[in-house]
Design an enzyme around this catalytic site. Sequence first.
Site, PDB file in Angstrom:
ATOM      1  N   GLY A 149       0.823  -1.200   0.000  1.00 18.88           N
ATOM      2  CA  GLY A 149       0.000   0.000   0.000  1.00 18.88           C
ATOM      3  C   GLY A 149       0.860   1.254   0.000  1.00 18.88           C
ATOM      4  O   GLY A 149       1.979   1.277  -0.534  1.00 18.88           O
ATOM      5  N   SER A 150       0.370   2.298   0.648  1.00 17.33           N
ATOM      6  CA  SER A 150       0.982   3.630   0.517  1.00 17.33           C
ATOM      7  C   SER A 150       2.344   3.768   1.179  1.00 17.33           C
ATOM      8  O   SER A 150       3.053   4.737   0.912  1.00 17.33           O
ATOM      9  CB  SER A 150       0.027   4.690   1.071  1.00 17.33           C
ATOM     10  OG  SER A 150      -1.141   4.765   0.278  1.00 17.33           O
ATOM     11  N   THR A 151       2.744   2.844   2.064  1.00 14.01           N
ATOM     12  CA  THR A 151       4.100   2.932   2.603  1.00 14.01           C
ATOM     13  C   THR A 151       5.133   2.831   1.485  1.00 14.01           C
ATOM     14  O   THR A 151       6.223   3.389   1.580  1.00 14.01           O
ATOM     15  CB  THR A 151       4.364   1.816   3.630  1.00 14.01           C
ATOM     16  OG1 THR A 151       4.066   0.540   3.037  1.00 14.01           O
ATOM     17  CG2 THR A 151       3.504   2.004   4.875  1.00 14.01           C
ATOM     18  N   LYS A 153       5.011   4.243  -1.291  1.00 17.35           N
ATOM     19  CA  LYS A 153       5.144   5.531  -1.983  1.00 17.35           C
ATOM     20  C   LYS A 153       6.426   6.251  -1.594  1.00 17.35           C
ATOM     21  O   LYS A 153       6.941   7.060  -2.375  1.00 17.35           O
ATOM     22  CB  LYS A 153       3.924   6.401  -1.691  1.00 17.35           C
ATOM     23  CG  LYS A 153       2.643   5.902  -2.342  1.00 17.35           C
ATOM     24  CD  LYS A 153       1.431   6.701  -1.905  1.00 17.35           C
ATOM     25  CE  LYS A 153       0.150   6.160  -2.548  1.00 17.35           C
ATOM     26  NZ  LYS A 153      -1.064   6.814  -2.037  1.00 17.35           N
TER      27      LYS A 153
END
Length: 638
Positions: free
Chosen positions: A291-293, A295
Amino acid sequence: MVKHKVQKRIQIIYMCSLLLFSCILAKLGYEQIIHHTNIMDKAFDLWERDFIVSGIRGSILDKNGNILAHDIPATSVMAVPAQIRDINIVAKKLSAILKTSESLIKEKLQKHVSTIKLYPEGKFISKEQVKEIERLELDGIYLIQDSLRNYPNGNYLAQVLGFTGMDNQGLSGLELQFDDILNGKNGALHIPFDAKGNKVKLYEEDFEASGRGMDVCLTIDSKIQEILERELNNLIKKYEPKSALALAMDPNNGEILAMVSKPDFDPNHYQNYDSSVYNHNLPIWKSYEPGSTFKSVIFASGLELKLYDMFKDTYDDKGYEIVQGTRIKSWKAGGHGHQTFLQVLENSSNPGFVEISRRMGLDREYEYVKKFGFGEKTGVDLPGESAGIMFKKENMNELEQATVAFGQGISVTPIQLVTAFSSIVNGGKLFQPHITKSIQNPMNHEVLVEYPTVEKRKVISEDTSKKMRYALESVVANGGAKQAYIEGYRIGGKTGTAQIAENGVYSTTNYNLSFLSAAPIDNPKIVLYIAADSPKNDILYGGTVIAPVAKKCYEDILPYLGVEKVEKQIPKKIVWPETENIVVDNFIGKKRSKISQEGITFTFYGEGDVVIDQMPQKGTVLSPDGGEVWIYLGKETK
């Protein structure tokens, strides 16, 4: 003539008998004189009964010498069946003391063997049982020295340490990994018996001393481990996730400071747990979409490639991007509008990261994802590490390229994420993570083997790392990780809220929530990753569930590491319905009638009309919920 023949035959028979007798004498003399030692050794092998004296297994220690696993003295029961006169009586008395079946003990005592260990019934018996057996003085029953593996912290660090079996051999975790190093050579007490089981008094007993294994010293810090274990236990009680994990690392050398995997088990009683619990060390084994980690990895790569100035260049988030006919939405309906690329990271805008991936191109995106270590094992010195799952570049199209940029379509392990994030904040160095610090002599603690720090490669420049440290602190101050913000401590990080794929489609109810962070972000001493699988009972975002857990961890860890609070940090952005912290005013010298501050309750002590002291002092930060200030009154001095 006949008489002569008879005499000749007698002479031949005599000579042959004499020759045969001489050969027998010569053989006996040869064996008694030349082969005496060999014959006696064989005889002793038949006479002697061996009573094993267990070796002492080496201890496993944390970086400060605290014991994580060690041997403690124990007593076990051994039998010499030939010496037992009445098996029925012995079996009955032993079974009562050992609290087991009389028929089972009898069956073992009837075996045609020289000695037999009564395992598991008679292994590691209590002091009370030892006294009862000694009091009975049962023929053929002996008490022998044994060693019991003990894990003083119970469930803490369980999957990492592993456990040993009945014979003290390593079966999982570091106990298995370092079994040859930890294992101590068994000794023995050799006692001669005749065929009827009676001691041969002509010969003395022989004792062969047992050995001791080497100690293994880890990079684990027990204090940090204790803090993470405590907070994950609290998280599980509150949110009831399917599983949870935490991993802490020193970003400057790859040393693992703490590792937590829930559900866990007590290695002192591993038999009571399912193998799926003790065989799965989640921080190195579990593989899932980050997920967004993730990014943070893509954003750092874009900065390194100079694809944008994060302060000046902008992107208009209209709420979605179309990629190969697929609409990739922002988590915020209508999007975040006009924003800088720093705000793209702060707001965790999926469409914004689609734009970054377009600017990067497939070749460079793939290059940097691999450069940060994804798609391969980190090489951590623990058994059971997974490599994660990464598309082959030739199988990736524009859609896969876009989704990887915001952490979908790629499967990673926590150890990979923490290792990569460490390189982002430490100046760009990708270290090989390790949990073993040294091998030590157990007698004088001399270091025999020291495990070095291994720098695998340089991933990004120091300048890019410096920019990322600012950007990640800004995410905590202004973005989705605000609930990890602590006044006086500079923390940087990125939250993650990843849908979980179930039966080939993404679940709309189950999420993997996470928070990947470092502190103090201007000079990181620790990288911390916490994740929970499918928690319940709350708004399901990494920023609302996991960030507060990380905050509680940092509130104890940073003072322990000697990190002092600072006055200069990015101020926290307040968004409704949040309210600002209350900073206590200075009331000393004011009249009682002038004492007031919104959100604070005052309690007055003493006589007079002028404030001569206060507690807490000016500048103390109270929570938005308010607090109490004690005012000490006195007379005005002229």
